[in-house]
Design a protein around this motif. Sequence first.
Motif: not given
Ligand SMILES: [Zn+2]
Length: 390
Positions: A186, A274, A61, A285
């Motif tokens: 994305e 990623h 990515h 995240r």
């Molecule tokens: Zn991203």
Amino acid sequence: MIIIVKILIAIAVLLIVIYASSPLYLQAVEKRINRIDGAEDYKASKNSKDLHSTLFIIDLHCDSLLSYRNLLQRSSAGHSDIPRLVEGNIGLQVFGAATLIPLFPDMEKNDTGLGIAGFLAFLKHWPLNTWFSPKNRALYQGSKLHNLEDKSKGALEIIKTSNQLENYYKRYMEKTHITAGLLALEGAHVINSIPGDIDELFDQGFRIIGLTHLTDNKLGGSRHGAQKGGLTEFGKNALRRMEKLEMIIDLTHASSKLTEDVLNICSRPVMVSHTGVKGCMNNNRNLSDRQIQAIAENGGLIGIGFWKEAVGKSNVEAIVNSIKHTSDLVGIKHVALGSDFDGGVSVPFDAAGMVHITEELMRQGFSEREIRMIMGENALNFLINSLPKQ
Ligand SMILES: [Zn+2]
């Protein structure tokens, strides 16, 4: 009335000035948001350089298509361009197309309110039809990569099928100065019709679909969304169409519920292109150990990111620590690289500096065979098995 006309004229003049002068400040802005933030002055050893020069490397990515820069020229701004990919010996770069960026992005919670991607398209002098349409911004980024391929004099090839990838890999290992690109979406908020929009993306060369980006959408919830829900009926139908076309599902940015739902019904291995892992950096995240195990059971692939918020520190040791945590948990073959170069992040080196990962993998005791797998062979096998044959 006259005052309103004067205000409108003033706004128009201001927009023209902002538009015309944007090349002057975009480079400075990019240097600020896509920083190289190396805590150390890395120097690679001869041994690591020798091994690195024999690797086939895949990065799952980057967001370089968002850049205003001409990616055929080496730049000191941002993290990546074609010359730096070649210098870093990256054989295949997955180019993400991000199309919706909240005004104030928040890793915990974003509403689907005001976004700035359209205004950024205006500043970068993208075509008028990209200013108001996320789908047109995705298609335009796809056409940018095709233009780069056309103008690269053979230095860049866009991969669309597994046969093509196998042939390209053989040529690459003969040591010519080339690189390849693969298109990824994305955030599937651009998809509003099935099969229409999905097929249009496929025809443009997109082969990987990230179901969500920074906000929830019609298909399901984002890790950073307001609701963080699971897969919707629309999402299920979209998933079926993507699998029929042999497109690859990317669960980066997917909410926990969406990740679980997709793993329950998908019939093909997925990727998380990623990411970081909670075992090394515990934040919203990153993937939990349980999620890493579920993705490995699905036969999936996990690309470890290079930026500080993913791995805890802006240095190469932290990146390899996350690689090690993942491979210790589920085995080397599920681990790959997902830099997020040019994704509005700080990283310790740019695309030309990939040798530092090889060096640190050697330093932490990974064998040559394991290094080859992590740096690219795992991703190569995954893509060969997942892309449409021809
Ligand atoms: Zn991203």
